[in-house]
Motif scaffolding. Structure first.
Motif, mmCIF file in Angstrom:
data_model
loop_
_atom_site.group_PDB
_atom_site.id
_atom_site.type_symbol
_atom_site.label_atom_id
_atom_site.label_comp_id
_atom_site.label_asym_id
_atom_site.label_seq_id
_atom_site.Cartn_x
_atom_site.Cartn_y
_atom_site.Cartn_z
ATOM 1 N N VAL A 48 -37.621 -4.182 29.870
ATOM 2 C CA VAL A 48 -38.473 -3.227 29.145
ATOM 3 C C VAL A 48 -38.425 -3.563 27.670
ATOM 4 O O VAL A 48 -37.515 -4.250 27.190
ATOM 5 N N SER A 49 -39.388 -3.049 26.937
ATOM 6 C CA SER A 49 -39.428 -3.296 25.503
ATOM 7 C C SER A 49 -38.903 -2.122 24.689
ATOM 8 O O SER A 49 -38.722 -2.229 23.481
ATOM 9 N N GLN B 237 -32.900 -2.879 24.497
ATOM 10 C CA GLN B 237 -34.093 -2.207 23.995
ATOM 11 C C GLN B 237 -33.927 -0.687 24.068
ATOM 12 O O GLN B 237 -34.696 0.043 24.684
ATOM 13 N N THR B 238 -32.870 -0.218 23.468
ATOM 14 C CA THR B 238 -32.517 1.211 23.551
ATOM 15 C C THR B 238 -33.324 2.087 22.597
ATOM 16 O O THR B 238 -33.228 3.311 22.651
ATOM 17 N N GLN B 239 -34.130 1.488 21.719
ATOM 18 C CA GLN B 239 -34.916 2.307 20.802
ATOM 19 C C GLN B 239 -36.031 3.039 21.565
ATOM 20 O O GLN B 239 -36.561 2.524 22.538
ATOM 21 N N PRO B 240 -36.366 4.281 21.136
ATOM 22 C CA PRO B 240 -37.449 5.041 21.818
ATOM 23 C C PRO B 240 -38.781 4.316 21.707
ATOM 24 O O PRO B 240 -39.045 3.603 20.736
#
Length: 206
Positions: free
Chosen positions: A143-144, A184-187
């Protein structure tokens, strides 16, 4: 009557015998030999020479010291400089008897002198080889944004052998082990959403 004249004893020492040794002190002898005995009242050989037929003289001969050749030997090899793999060890030549009186030197006899050293390679055993490995690169994140999971794999480049430490002991992992982590833990970005409300009633009826 005619008188016979007195005849004195005649004698001499024979040659010295061969010496019993060629060096270090030997002995040889010679014997007194009467060639013409005394007669008619002539002097005896004892009176004339102080010796009689058969008397023997002994004396020392070849009293010079005998040549002594050098004597020596190589000492024991030292311990190998390494307990495994290829090392080195040495030994020293020690003279036990010095040459003297023209004897052969250790240099001529053995080709070395006192205190000479020589060395050689030694190999007691092969050294243990510890396992060598490392974690590979992280895989692509699926995921991005909004947190995904990716993984990496531990690979062994040199296996342990001959009693070396395992990768499990050194790194806590073995060949093929996997590790996972968040990525890619950023919202994810949120677009604004909205709409117009209904029109209000008109302020005038006409």
């Amino acid at each position: 009557a005619t008188e016979t004249c007195p005849s004195d004893c005649v004698g001499a020492w024979a040659a010295w015998s061969t010496c019993t040794a060629s060096c270090g002190g030997g002995g040889h002898s010679r014997t007194f030999v009467v060639s013409s005995p005394a007669a008619n009242g002539g002097n005896s050989c004892t009176a004339a020479f102080g010796y009689e037929d058969g008397d023997v003289q002994n004396t020392a001969c070849e009293t010079q010291a005998c040549p002594v050749d050098c004597d020596g030997a190589w000492g024991a090899w030292t311990s190998c400089s390494d307990t495994c793999g290829t090392g080195a060890r040495s030994r020293t030549f020690h003279v036990t008897t010095l040459s003297s009186s023209g004897g052969v030197t250790c240099g001529a006899k053995y080709g070395v002198r006192d205190g000479a050293t020589e060395s050689e390679a030694c190999h007691e055993m092969d050294c243990p080889i510890d396992c060598v490995g490392a974690w590979g690169a992280w895989g692509a994140c699926p995921v991005s944004c909004d947190a995904g999971t990716h993984s990496r794999t531990f690979g062994v480049t040199t296996p342990a052998s001959l009693g070396g430490a395992s990768c499990s002991a050194t790194y806590g992992s073995e060949d093929g082990d996997t590790d996972t982590g968040a990525c890619q833990t950023q919202p994810c970005p949120q677009n604004c959403d909205g709409s117009w409300t209904e029109w209000a009633e008109c302020t005038k009826v006409c």
